[in-house]
Design an enzyme around this catalytic site. Structure first.
Site, PDB file in Angstrom:
ATOM      1  N   SER A  27       7.664 -22.242 -15.257  1.00  0.00           N
ATOM      2  CA  SER A  27       8.682 -22.654 -14.291  1.00  0.00           C
ATOM      3  C   SER A  27       9.555 -21.469 -13.849  1.00  0.00           C
ATOM      4  CB  SER A  27       9.527 -23.761 -14.934  1.00  0.00           C
ATOM      5  OG  SER A  27      10.569 -24.139 -14.077  1.00  0.00           O
ATOM      6  N   SER A  53      -2.323 -19.366 -16.709  1.00  0.00           N
ATOM      7  CA  SER A  53      -1.470 -18.930 -15.595  1.00  0.00           C
ATOM      8  C   SER A  53      -1.960 -17.639 -14.938  1.00  0.00           C
ATOM      9  CB  SER A  53      -0.036 -18.687 -16.077  1.00  0.00           C
ATOM     10  OG  SER A  53       0.431 -19.723 -16.886  1.00  0.00           O
ATOM     11  N   ASP A  83      11.171 -21.256 -25.391  1.00  0.00           N
ATOM     12  CA  ASP A  83      12.109 -20.767 -26.414  1.00  0.00           C
ATOM     13  C   ASP A  83      11.483 -20.744 -27.807  1.00  0.00           C
ATOM     14  OD1 ASP A  83      14.331 -20.398 -24.630  1.00  0.00           O
ATOM     15  OD2 ASP A  83      14.496 -22.576 -24.534  1.00  0.00           O
ATOM     16  N   HIS A 108      17.868 -17.708 -21.096  1.00  0.00           N
ATOM     17  CA  HIS A 108      18.575 -18.677 -21.934  1.00  0.00           C
ATOM     18  C   HIS A 108      18.863 -17.944 -23.250  1.00  0.00           C
ATOM     19  CE1 HIS A 108      19.863 -22.274 -23.887  1.00  0.00           C
ATOM     20  NE2 HIS A 108      18.734 -22.602 -24.453  1.00  0.00           N
ATOM     21  N   GLU A 231      18.905 -46.149  -7.950  1.00  0.00           N
ATOM     22  CA  GLU A 231      20.127 -45.803  -7.220  1.00  0.00           C
ATOM     23  C   GLU A 231      20.890 -44.630  -7.836  1.00  0.00           C
ATOM     24  OE1 GLU A 231      22.746 -48.754  -5.613  1.00  0.00           O
ATOM     25  OE2 GLU A 231      21.221 -50.310  -5.797  1.00  0.00           O
TER      26      GLU A 231
HETATM   27  P1  NAD Z   1       7.595 -22.966 -19.214  1.00  0.00           P
HETATM   28  O1  NAD Z   1       7.253 -23.832 -20.356  1.00  0.00           O
HETATM   29  O2  NAD Z   1       7.603 -23.540 -17.842  1.00  0.00           O
HETATM   30  O3  NAD Z   1       6.617 -21.711 -19.133  1.00  0.00           O
HETATM   31  C1  NAD Z   1       6.425 -20.812 -20.156  1.00  0.00           C
HETATM   32  C2  NAD Z   1       5.279 -19.884 -19.833  1.00  0.00           C
HETATM   33  O4  NAD Z   1       5.171 -18.983 -20.926  1.00  0.00           O
HETATM   34  C3  NAD Z   1       3.915 -20.530 -19.733  1.00  0.00           C
HETATM   35  O5  NAD Z   1       3.627 -20.970 -18.430  1.00  0.00           O
HETATM   36  C4  NAD Z   1       3.003 -19.410 -20.151  1.00  0.00           C
HETATM   37  O6  NAD Z   1       2.743 -18.555 -19.049  1.00  0.00           O
HETATM   38  C5  NAD Z   1       3.831 -18.650 -21.141  1.00  0.00           C
HETATM   39  N1  NAD Z   1       3.537 -18.938 -22.546  1.00  0.00           N
HETATM   40  C6  NAD Z   1       3.473 -20.140 -23.161  1.00  0.00           C
HETATM   41  N2  NAD Z   1       3.183 -19.994 -24.462  1.00  0.00           N
HETATM   42  C7  NAD Z   1       3.081 -18.662 -24.670  1.00  0.00           C
HETATM   43  C8  NAD Z   1       2.799 -17.874 -25.805  1.00  0.00           C
HETATM   44  N3  NAD Z   1       2.544 -18.434 -27.003  1.00  0.00           N
HETATM   45  N4  NAD Z   1       2.781 -16.527 -25.657  1.00  0.00           N
HETATM   46  C9  NAD Z   1       3.002 -15.964 -24.450  1.00  0.00           C
HETATM   47  N5  NAD Z   1       3.285 -16.662 -23.348  1.00  0.00           N
HETATM   48  C10 NAD Z   1       3.317 -17.985 -23.453  1.00  0.00           C
HETATM   49  O7  NAD Z   1       9.012 -22.311 -19.579  1.00  0.00           O
HETATM   50  P2  NAD Z   1      10.334 -22.246 -18.691  1.00  0.00           P
HETATM   51  O8  NAD Z   1      10.872 -23.634 -18.523  1.00  0.00           O
HETATM   52  O9  NAD Z   1      10.094 -21.394 -17.500  1.00  0.00           O
HETATM   53  O10 NAD Z   1      11.314 -21.508 -19.703  1.00  0.00           O
HETATM   54  C11 NAD Z   1      11.321 -20.102 -19.884  1.00  0.00           C
HETATM   55  C12 NAD Z   1      12.726 -19.671 -20.261  1.00  0.00           C
HETATM   56  O11 NAD Z   1      13.617 -19.962 -19.177  1.00  0.00           O
HETATM   57  C13 NAD Z   1      13.281 -20.392 -21.473  1.00  0.00           C
HETATM   58  O12 NAD Z   1      14.081 -19.496 -22.191  1.00  0.00           O
HETATM   59  C14 NAD Z   1      14.151 -21.479 -20.857  1.00  0.00           C
HETATM   60  O13 NAD Z   1      15.183 -21.916 -21.713  1.00  0.00           O
HETATM   61  C15 NAD Z   1      14.687 -20.743 -19.647  1.00  0.00           C
HETATM   62  N6  NAD Z   1      15.172 -21.589 -18.542  1.00  0.00           N
HETATM   63  C16 NAD Z   1      14.389 -22.591 -18.043  1.00  0.00           C
HETATM   64  C17 NAD Z   1      14.833 -23.347 -16.975  1.00  0.00           C
HETATM   65  C18 NAD Z   1      13.976 -24.426 -16.355  1.00  0.00           C
HETATM   66  O14 NAD Z   1      14.466 -25.080 -15.448  1.00  0.00           O
HETATM   67  N7  NAD Z   1      12.728 -24.643 -16.734  1.00  0.00           N
HETATM   68  C19 NAD Z   1      16.107 -23.091 -16.405  1.00  0.00           C
HETATM   69  C20 NAD Z   1      16.871 -22.019 -16.923  1.00  0.00           C
HETATM   70  C21 NAD Z   1      16.389 -21.292 -17.984  1.00  0.00           C
END
Ligand code: NAD
Ligand code: MG
Length: 341
Positions: A27, A53, A83, A108, A231
């Protein structure tokens, strides 16, 4: 006084000649990588071998390397894996390959705040956290706008950490909307609290209890769904536009009076006391420890709770109604960008 920065307060030139490695392409990862690239920054994406990906990132014109290889050439490493995997990823692949003086970045503060990642004191550590989902971060950037960010400096080894963080925030479009300065501690604790007590946990349970109350009283589940769930978006849109006051201005006097009379009966002081307990568990690290311990065992508790949630009867009623009605504009396919299922 709150410290808010905008585009004019940051210099993308700080990133000239530097390589940013984005670790993870979910994301947030795809949005950061593509927005930075479109801002003229040199970006590589670091992914696990066999990552689903990788093809997507390559198709979008990005250079994809293994996590280790991307870290070796990076001046800034932004860790955007989930995380719960960051601790091992950092220990196994990031830390051993980090260039001298390279900056570490996060969206984060979880792993830094709770001590799961402890980088050496020679690296800058900063955060740029968009206050919105990654897909919105990308979409807003493409339409010339941005999603607001919060940013923080945990460690300033170079003396340039703030300039770097602000340039990064500008590169992903966040300073078009504005970037509020925070700390890793404040961002982590408030972010977890907000999602647990109000935005996700609180709202989900409020909807389920409202639905159950009406259905148990003999009303049609379809009608109950409209009243307590559908709603909600319309109400929240008004709150986002103009605060709780605009919402109350827009609804009928009957609804507004009921808000004042019954809101405090349902969400009563015991709810606030429970919120304080939730906050205490976040602050003392016990929520984080419970999450990480469960994830380390293969997430049995997490998976059980997810399944129970999916089996609540409101989900089936909602899915049926969303298919039948013409207001349905979104998609029930919410799997894109979610790595955990
Ligand atoms: P996500 O789950 O959408 O994507 C994580 C990506 O990490 C995967 O698509 C993959 O490419 C990779 N991945 C997964 N497992 C892995 C592994 N074992 N080793 C290496 N790469 C791996 O995560 P996200 O929601 O984008 O979150 C990423 C960070 O951003 C987190 O720290 C989260 O707290 C922060 N964050 C997320 C949002 C949100 O809206 N999703 C908003 C603000 C901050
Ligand atoms: Mg959050």
């Amino acid at each position: 006084m709150v410290d808010i920065r905008y585009d004019k307060d940051a210099d993308l030139g700080v990133l000239a000649g530097k390589v940013v490695a984005i670790i993870g392409y979910g994301s947030q990862g795809h949005a950061h990588a593509l927005n930075l690239r479109d801002s003229g920054v040199s970006v590589v994406v670091g992914l696990r071998d066999g990552s689903p990906s990788a093809a997507k990132a390559s198709e979008q014109g990005l250079k994809v390397l293994s996590v280790s290889e991307s870290v070796k050439i990076a001046d800034i490493v932004m860790i955007l894996a989930p995380d719960q995997v960051q601790r091992r990823l950092f220990a196994d692949e990031v830390e051993p390959n980090l260039k001298e003086g390279a900056a570490l970045a996060f969206a984060h503060g979880f792993n830094i705040r709770f001590g799961y990642i402890k980088p050496s004191s020679t690296h800058d550590i900063f955060m740029v956290a968009p206050k919105g989902p990654g897909h919105t971060v990308r979409r807003e950037f493409q339409s010339g706008r941005g999603v607001p960010v919060v940013w923080a400096i945990e460690q300033d080894a170079s003396g340039q950490a703030e300039k770097t963080a602000l340039a990064y925030a500008k590169g992903i479009g966040g300073l078009r909307a504005g970037g509020i300065k925070t700390t890793f501690k404040e961002e982590t604790e408030t972010d977890l609290f907000g999602e647990q007590a109000v935005l996700c946990g609180g709202v989900s349970k409020l909807i389920q209890y409202g639905f159950e109350t009406l259905v148990e009283a003999g009303y049609q589940p379809e009608i109950a769904y409209f009243e307590v769930c559908h709603e909600l978006k319309l109400i929240v849109d008004l709150i986002v536009e103009g605060g709780i006051s605009k919402q109350r201005w827009s609804i009928s006097d009957t609804a507004e009076y009921g808000d004042y009379i019954s809101g405090p009966r349902v969400i009563n002081p015991s709810v606030k006391a429970a919120m304080k307990d939730v906050l205490a568990d976040i602050q003392n690290g016990s929520f984080a420890a419970r999450f990480i311990e469960d994830q380390d065992k293969g997430a049995p508790e997490f998976k059980k709770l997810r399944k129970e949630g999916e089996e609540h009867s409101i989900e089936a009623v909602g899915a049926k109604l969303r298919k039948m009605y013409s207001w349905r504009s979104g998609s029930d396919d919410y799997t894109e960008g979610s790595a955990s299922r």
